[in-house]
Every structure is written in structure tokens, then in C-alpha cells.
Motif scaffolding. Structure first.
Motif, mmCIF file in Angstrom:
data_model
loop_
_atom_site.group_PDB
_atom_site.id
_atom_site.type_symbol
_atom_site.label_atom_id
_atom_site.label_comp_id
_atom_site.label_asym_id
_atom_site.label_seq_id
_atom_site.Cartn_x
_atom_site.Cartn_y
_atom_site.Cartn_z
ATOM 1 N N GLY A 76 0.791 -1.227 0.000
ATOM 2 C CA GLY A 76 0.000 0.000 0.000
ATOM 3 C C GLY A 76 0.823 1.276 0.000
ATOM 4 N N LEU A 77 2.120 1.178 -0.303
ATOM 5 C CA LEU A 77 2.984 2.350 -0.301
ATOM 6 C C LEU A 77 3.080 3.004 -1.674
ATOM 7 C CD1 LEU A 77 5.799 0.848 1.935
ATOM 8 C CD2 LEU A 77 3.967 2.394 2.634
ATOM 9 N N VAL A 78 2.821 2.227 -2.713
ATOM 10 C CA VAL A 78 2.898 2.713 -4.097
ATOM 11 C C VAL A 78 1.606 2.347 -4.815
ATOM 12 C CG1 VAL A 78 4.060 2.286 -6.318
ATOM 13 C CG2 VAL A 78 5.414 2.671 -4.261
ATOM 14 N N ARG A 79 1.177 3.244 -5.675
ATOM 15 C CA ARG A 79 -0.032 3.041 -6.486
ATOM 16 C C ARG A 79 0.406 2.793 -7.933
ATOM 17 N NH1 ARG A 79 -1.855 7.541 -5.604
ATOM 18 N NH2 ARG A 79 -3.177 6.986 -3.855
ATOM 19 N N ARG A 80 -0.175 1.799 -8.545
ATOM 20 C CA ARG A 80 0.071 1.489 -9.953
ATOM 21 C C ARG A 80 -1.164 1.890 -10.735
ATOM 22 N NH1 ARG A 80 -0.838 -3.110 -13.381
ATOM 23 N NH2 ARG A 80 0.869 -3.375 -14.855
ATOM 24 N N GLU A 81 -0.974 2.753 -11.718
ATOM 25 C CA GLU A 81 -2.106 3.219 -12.520
ATOM 26 C C GLU A 81 -1.875 2.834 -13.976
ATOM 27 O OE1 GLU A 81 -4.641 7.321 -13.330
ATOM 28 O OE2 GLU A 81 -2.796 7.393 -12.154
ATOM 29 N N VAL A 82 -2.850 2.152 -14.550
ATOM 30 C CA VAL A 82 -2.760 1.702 -15.937
ATOM 31 C C VAL A 82 -3.604 2.626 -16.798
ATOM 32 C CG1 VAL A 82 -3.160 -0.213 -17.533
ATOM 33 C CG2 VAL A 82 -2.452 -0.680 -15.171
ATOM 34 N N PHE A 83 -3.014 3.114 -17.887
ATOM 35 C CA PHE A 83 -3.706 4.011 -18.816
ATOM 36 C C PHE A 83 -4.155 3.231 -20.036
ATOM 37 C CE2 PHE A 83 -0.642 6.562 -16.451
ATOM 38 C CZ PHE A 83 -1.486 7.507 -15.891
ATOM 39 N N ASP A 84 -5.356 3.526 -20.504
ATOM 40 C CA ASP A 84 -5.924 2.832 -21.653
ATOM 41 C C ASP A 84 -5.366 3.429 -22.946
ATOM 42 O OD1 ASP A 84 -7.471 1.047 -23.057
ATOM 43 O OD2 ASP A 84 -9.274 2.298 -22.984
ATOM 44 N N THR A 85 -4.128 3.089 -23.219
ATOM 45 C CA THR A 85 -3.475 3.528 -24.458
ATOM 46 C C THR A 85 -2.915 2.304 -25.145
ATOM 47 O OG1 THR A 85 -1.378 3.866 -23.299
ATOM 48 C CG2 THR A 85 -2.842 5.776 -23.479
ATOM 49 N N LYS A 86 -2.425 2.489 -26.352
ATOM 50 C CA LYS A 86 -1.796 1.388 -27.077
ATOM 51 C C LYS A 86 -0.349 1.752 -27.337
ATOM 52 C CE LYS A 86 -5.879 -0.357 -29.033
ATOM 53 N NZ LYS A 86 -6.433 -1.551 -29.120
ATOM 54 N N PRO A 87 0.607 1.029 -26.798
ATOM 55 C CA PRO A 87 0.455 -0.010 -25.783
ATOM 56 C C PRO A 87 0.017 0.613 -24.458
ATOM 57 C CG PRO A 87 2.777 0.494 -26.098
ATOM 58 C CD PRO A 87 2.016 1.297 -27.105
ATOM 59 N N PRO A 88 -0.532 -0.216 -23.568
ATOM 60 C CA PRO A 88 -1.002 0.322 -22.286
ATOM 61 C C PRO A 88 0.135 1.012 -21.525
ATOM 62 C CG PRO A 88 -1.707 -1.959 -22.555
ATOM 63 C CD PRO A 88 -0.763 -1.655 -23.667
ATOM 64 N N GLY A 89 -0.157 2.180 -20.992
ATOM 65 C CA GLY A 89 0.830 2.899 -20.196
ATOM 66 C C GLY A 89 0.599 2.613 -18.720
ATOM 67 N N VAL A 90 1.690 2.560 -17.965
ATOM 68 C CA VAL A 90 1.611 2.306 -16.533
ATOM 69 C C VAL A 90 2.444 3.355 -15.823
ATOM 70 C CG1 VAL A 90 2.094 0.660 -14.678
ATOM 71 C CG2 VAL A 90 1.326 -0.171 -16.895
#
Length: 135
Positions: A76-90
Motif C-alpha cells: 500500500g505504499l505505491v499506487r500502480r495506474e494503468v492508462f488505456d493507451t496502445k500499448p497500455p501505459g503504466v
């Protein structure tokens, strides 16, 4: 007069303290390693993508960076956010709890920076006065 940490330890023992389930050990197991703390220090600047972190920390392997980020996210110290792009961005960023931890960790960083000359001198003295002593 006992110190606050000693009082906390006494309180834990009174509750049937199990050293293998110590909250401090649980946290330190992940953040005391070399890479997680360096990753968090970089994320203090703001969200970063994986490859940007990889470039900033050039002597880390991709596998170790991925493992460090996964462990920090799991705790719970870091948040991972995935973006709906091609290729997917994180993108990775610190959570509120990660920022809270880092604020306290920076006190240790400051202490280490201030005391490193004394620590190095103590090591040198130890090595010259106790040669071959098993530690």
C-alpha cells in the motif's frame, strides 16, 4: 524510565507478542532493502513510468525493479495506474501511506548522512583493533 519503544515492546509482549509477526519487521522486510527505498525516493518527485525509473536507477535490473514496485504496491505504499493507451501505459506514484512512510524515512536518511563519518571511523577502528575477530 523506559523509553516509548520499550513500552511498546512491553505492551506487545503482554498481548502474546510473536516476533515472526512483528509489525516493524513486517514493514522493514520490504523497505529496508536497497531498491525499495531508492524507488520511493524517486517517486517522491512525482509519478513515474517503469522505464523512467529504470533509467534513473541504472544499476537495478528490470526484474528487481518490477519486484520492488510489486512489493511496495502490495504493502500500500505505491499506487500502480494503468492508462488505456496502445500499448497500455503504466505509472507509479506514492500513496498517502507511502508519503507518510517516506517523511519518517527521510529522518533516518538525514541521521545517516550526519553520522556516516563517525560510522566509517568506528569501522576503521574496529578493523584495526580487532583483526580476524568473527562477528
Amino acid at each position: 524510565m523506559p523509553t516509548a519503544p520499550q513500552n511498546r515492546l512491553d505492551a506487545w509482549k503482554a498481548l502474546g507478542f510473536d516476533p515472526s509477526n512483528c509489525p516493524v519487521r513486517q514493514v522493514l522486510d520490504h523497505v529496508s532493502a536497497k531498491w525499495p527505498t531508492l524507488v520511493m525516493l524517486e517517486l517522491r518527485q512525482g509519478p513515474q513510468r517503469f522505464n523512467a525509473l529504470f533509467r534513473i536507477l541504472p544499476d537495478i535490473s528490470k526484474r528487481m525493479l518490477a519486484q520492488s514496485l510489486r512489493d511496495l504496491e502490495r504493502d500500500g505504499l505505491v499506487r500502480r495506474e494503468v492508462f488505456d493507451t496502445k500499448p497500455p501505459g503504466v505509472s507509479y506514484s506514492l500513496t498517502d501511506m507511502g508519503r507518510s512512510f517516506l517523511a519518517r524515512f527521510l529522518t533516518l536518511v538525514e541521521w545517516a548522512d550526519e553520522n556516516m563519518p563517525a560510522i566509517l571511523a568506528a569501522r576503521t577502528e574496529f578493523e584495526t583493533t580487532a583483526p580476524g575477530q568473527a562477528v
